[in-house]
Design a protein around this motif. Structure first.
Motif, PDB file in Angstrom:
ATOM      1  N   ILE A  55       0.863  -1.180   0.000  1.00  0.00           N
ATOM      2  CA  ILE A  55       0.000   0.000   0.000  1.00  0.00           C
ATOM      3  C   ILE A  55       0.899   1.230   0.000  1.00  0.00           C
ATOM      4  O   ILE A  55       1.726   1.397   0.907  1.00  0.00           O
ATOM      5  CB  ILE A  55      -0.916   0.037   1.233  1.00  0.00           C
ATOM      6  N   ALA A  56       0.762   2.081  -1.003  1.00  0.00           N
ATOM      7  CA  ALA A  56       1.553   3.312  -1.072  1.00  0.00           C
ATOM      8  C   ALA A  56       0.807   4.446  -0.379  1.00  0.00           C
ATOM      9  O   ALA A  56      -0.400   4.614  -0.565  1.00  0.00           O
ATOM     10  CB  ALA A  56       1.833   3.674  -2.517  1.00  0.00           C
ATOM     11  N   PHE A  57       1.540   5.208   0.413  1.00  0.00           N
ATOM     12  CA  PHE A  57       0.984   6.359   1.134  1.00  0.00           C
ATOM     13  C   PHE A  57       1.784   7.581   0.704  1.00  0.00           C
ATOM     14  O   PHE A  57       2.918   7.789   1.148  1.00  0.00           O
ATOM     15  CB  PHE A  57       1.087   6.124   2.640  1.00  0.00           C
ATOM     16  N   LEU A  58       1.218   8.368  -0.223  1.00  0.00           N
ATOM     17  CA  LEU A  58       1.924   9.473  -0.860  1.00  0.00           C
ATOM     18  C   LEU A  58       1.406  10.803  -0.329  1.00  0.00           C
ATOM     19  O   LEU A  58       0.283  11.203  -0.618  1.00  0.00           O
ATOM     20  CB  LEU A  58       1.743   9.416  -2.381  1.00  0.00           C
ATOM     21  N   MET A  59       2.234  11.505   0.434  1.00  0.00           N
ATOM     22  CA  MET A  59       1.844  12.774   1.039  1.00  0.00           C
ATOM     23  C   MET A  59       2.459  13.950   0.275  1.00  0.00           C
ATOM     24  O   MET A  59       3.481  13.815  -0.391  1.00  0.00           O
ATOM     25  CB  MET A  59       2.241  12.798   2.503  1.00  0.00           C
ATOM     26  N   PRO A  60       1.854  15.141   0.399  1.00  0.00           N
ATOM     27  CA  PRO A  60       2.201  16.231  -0.522  1.00  0.00           C
ATOM     28  C   PRO A  60       3.390  17.092  -0.144  1.00  0.00           C
ATOM     29  O   PRO A  60       4.113  17.566  -1.021  1.00  0.00           O
ATOM     30  CB  PRO A  60       0.926  17.077  -0.529  1.00  0.00           C
ATOM     31  N   GLU A  61       3.585  17.368   1.146  1.00  0.00           N
ATOM     32  CA  GLU A  61       4.626  18.321   1.537  1.00  0.00           C
ATOM     33  C   GLU A  61       4.980  18.126   2.997  1.00  0.00           C
ATOM     34  O   GLU A  61       4.294  17.410   3.726  1.00  0.00           O
ATOM     35  CB  GLU A  61       4.169  19.769   1.264  1.00  0.00           C
ATOM     36  N   LYS A  63       6.156  20.996   4.946  1.00  0.00           N
ATOM     37  CA  LYS A  63       6.157  22.273   5.652  1.00  0.00           C
ATOM     38  C   LYS A  63       5.050  22.313   6.698  1.00  0.00           C
ATOM     39  O   LYS A  63       5.160  23.007   7.701  1.00  0.00           O
ATOM     40  CB  LYS A  63       6.014  23.424   4.653  1.00  0.00           C
ATOM     41  N   THR A  64       3.971  21.587   6.432  1.00  0.00           N
ATOM     42  CA  THR A  64       2.926  21.387   7.417  1.00  0.00           C
ATOM     43  C   THR A  64       3.281  20.129   8.210  1.00  0.00           C
ATOM     44  O   THR A  64       3.451  19.063   7.635  1.00  0.00           O
ATOM     45  CB  THR A  64       1.552  21.194   6.726  1.00  0.00           C
ATOM     46  N   THR A  65       3.393  20.251   9.515  1.00  0.00           N
ATOM     47  CA  THR A  65       3.957  19.160  10.310  1.00  0.00           C
ATOM     48  C   THR A  65       3.067  17.929  10.383  1.00  0.00           C
ATOM     49  O   THR A  65       3.553  16.839  10.682  1.00  0.00           O
ATOM     50  CB  THR A  65       4.253  19.635  11.746  1.00  0.00           C
ATOM     51  N   ARG A  66       1.786  18.076  10.103  1.00  0.00           N
ATOM     52  CA  ARG A  66       0.851  16.970  10.318  1.00  0.00           C
ATOM     53  C   ARG A  66       1.210  15.721   9.521  1.00  0.00           C
ATOM     54  O   ARG A  66       1.014  14.597  10.003  1.00  0.00           O
ATOM     55  CB  ARG A  66      -0.581  17.393   9.956  1.00  0.00           C
ATOM     56  N   ASP A  71      -0.251  12.004  10.189  1.00  0.00           N
ATOM     57  CA  ASP A  71      -0.835  11.146   9.147  1.00  0.00           C
ATOM     58  C   ASP A  71      -0.021   9.880   8.910  1.00  0.00           C
ATOM     59  O   ASP A  71      -0.574   8.772   8.891  1.00  0.00           O
ATOM     60  CB  ASP A  71      -0.975  11.933   7.838  1.00  0.00           C
ATOM     61  N   ARG A  72       1.280  10.046   8.726  1.00  0.00           N
ATOM     62  CA  ARG A  72       2.121   8.875   8.428  1.00  0.00           C
ATOM     63  C   ARG A  72       2.091   7.835   9.550  1.00  0.00           C
ATOM     64  O   ARG A  72       1.785   6.657   9.286  1.00  0.00           O
ATOM     65  CB  ARG A  72       3.548   9.327   8.145  1.00  0.00           C
ATOM     66  N   ILE A 299      -6.303  11.129  13.340  1.00  0.00           N
ATOM     67  CA  ILE A 299      -6.188   9.710  13.691  1.00  0.00           C
ATOM     68  C   ILE A 299      -7.309   8.923  13.011  1.00  0.00           C
ATOM     69  O   ILE A 299      -7.076   7.851  12.431  1.00  0.00           O
ATOM     70  CB  ILE A 299      -6.238   9.518  15.215  1.00  0.00           C
ATOM     71  N   GLU A 300      -8.508   9.491  13.042  1.00  0.00           N
ATOM     72  CA  GLU A 300      -9.654   8.809  12.431  1.00  0.00           C
ATOM     73  C   GLU A 300      -9.575   8.846  10.909  1.00  0.00           C
ATOM     74  O   GLU A 300      -9.933   7.871  10.229  1.00  0.00           O
ATOM     75  CB  GLU A 300     -10.954   9.465  12.915  1.00  0.00           C
ATOM     76  N   ILE A 301      -9.111   9.969  10.359  1.00  0.00           N
ATOM     77  CA  ILE A 301      -8.960  10.063   8.908  1.00  0.00           C
ATOM     78  C   ILE A 301      -7.955   9.028   8.408  1.00  0.00           C
ATOM     79  O   ILE A 301      -8.216   8.291   7.455  1.00  0.00           O
ATOM     80  CB  ILE A 301      -8.523  11.489   8.506  1.00  0.00           C
ATOM     81  N   ALA A 302      -6.798   8.965   9.079  1.00  0.00           N
ATOM     82  CA  ALA A 302      -5.783   7.991   8.691  1.00  0.00           C
ATOM     83  C   ALA A 302      -6.295   6.562   8.873  1.00  0.00           C
ATOM     84  O   ALA A 302      -6.070   5.689   8.016  1.00  0.00           O
ATOM     85  CB  ALA A 302      -4.518   8.206   9.514  1.00  0.00           C
TER      86      ALA A 302
END
Length: 378
Positions: A55-61, A63-66, A71-72, A299-302
């Motif tokens: 499963i690939a988990f591709l995040m955008p940037e 600079k935002t610490t979340r 998320d990861r 946490i729920e979104i992830a």
């Protein structure tokens, strides 16, 4: 509108043709036609369905610490809980859409069965979706809706309502909006959520008679750019030329607050908004520098994204999760939209701390210890 199934069948035609050609070329010397290979492939497919998958988990940037701090780890932990045999391939595009395209190509080559993606540029991300479709890889849009593309699922919050929450909380603290003047520091135009955040806030401002005296769309959600924009606004308007600052997220709020301090303006007097419930923002709220933030249930979104991704990686369809639908211009996408909470100093203890999103020991360091005690955080 062409159905998803027909569209995907057409996209897959080159791959089918290639497979047939390879099958014809792979006949054994004894005249068999690859039956053993087909059986082996079938057995491998059955095993994959019963076990795990990539499963690939591709995040955008970053600079935002979340993305790195919330998320990861939350997505990875939920996948490990649901499927110990599954493998998460994590990539962060650091704000570069071309880099994200390359990362998507790489994870498809590595054998990912599902791509969970928060797109750097939602428009150009359609090419990633098309490539995934050709490879029969499922796509879950994470946080940011990818328009005009054949995605399988979408997990997020309602960005328009977030914008309203930000503006309503701000104006309530100000005692109303009639005649008030606001500087708006909005998110990146490449993010599908940036416009509805802004539109939601603008609707409240229009309802309550607020004048937007300066408005900026901030590339990459950059705190540094937000600070520069705020400095420009102060120069153009003067210290007394605005009453409040709307910032679409916490990182940019930090930049705006730095600019206010640099101009000897008390940030508490400008009712600065934010979003993401970042640790630094919660600390600023405790000491009065930032008015509020919006708590996305990350946490729920992830976890929801993981609950969708794991069955897909096993060749199964998830059931009973994506109970909403969102029109992305190409189709009605099965979706899960989660509730958000406006966070002020009064409810930090009952929300982000009580939920385990942030730890009191991390918030209440040094200069924030007294403010934590006053807010009932322990």
């Amino acid at each position: 509108m062409m159905s998803r199934g027909i569209r995907r069948a057409l996209l897959a035609l080159p791959a089918v043709t290639l497979a047939l050609a390879l099958g014809a070329c792979g006949d054994d010397d004894d005249g068999t036609t690859g039956t053993a290979g087909t059986a082996a492939t079938s057995a491998a497919g059955d095993a994959e369905q019963a076990g795990g998958g990539k499963i690939a988990f591709l995040m955008p940037e970053n600079k935002t610490t979340r993305y790195e701090e919330q998320d990861r780890p939350n997505f990875t932990a939920k996948v490990e809980e649901l499927c110990p045999d599954c493998e998460v391939i994590y990539q962060n595009a650091t704000g570069d859409p071309a880099k994200q395209q390359q990362q998507a190509e790489a994870v498809i080559t590595e054998g990912a069965k599902v791509i969970v993606i928060s797109a750097v540029d939602v428009k150009s991300a359609a090419a990633i979706v098309n490539r995934a479709n050709q490879a029969d890889v499922k796509v879950i849009a994470y946080g940011r809706l990818i328009p005009d593309a054949d995605i399988d699922y979408y997990v997020s919050i309602d960005p328009f309502q977030v914008g309203r929450q930000q503006a309503e909380t701000q104006l309530e603290a100000m005692g109303g909006g009639e005649g008030k003047r606001v500087v708006m520091i909005n998110g990146a135009p490449t993010d599908s959520n940036a416009k509805p955040y802004k539109d939601g806030a603008l609707e409240v401002y229009q309802e309550q008679g607020v004048e937007v005296v300066k408005s900026y769309d901030t590339a990459d959600w950059s705190p540094d750019k937000a600070q520069q924009e705020m400095e420009q606004a102060i120069t153009a308007l003067g210290k007394d030329g605005f009453d409040a600052v709307y910032s679409a997220n916490d990182g940019m709020a930090g930049g705006a607050i730095a600019a206010l301090k640099g101009a000897a303006i008390d940030p508490a007097s400008r009712y600065v908004t934010g979003q993401d419930a970042e640790l630094a923002a919660i600390q600023r709220i405790l000491v009065g520098e930032q008015l509020m933030t919006v708590y996305q249930p990350l946490i729920e979104i992830a976890g929801t994204a993981a609950e969708l991704a794991v069955p897909l990686a096993r060749g199964q369809e998830p059931e009973g999760i994506a109970t909403d639908t969102v029109d992305n211009g190409a189709e009605e996408v099965p979706s899960k939209l989660l509730e958000t909470i406006a966070i002020t100093r009064d409810n930090i203890a009952d929300t982000v701390v009580a939920d385990g999103f942030l730890k009191a020991q991390d918030i209440c360091t040094g200069p924030y210890a007294e403010a934590c005690a006053e807010a009932g955080i322990e």
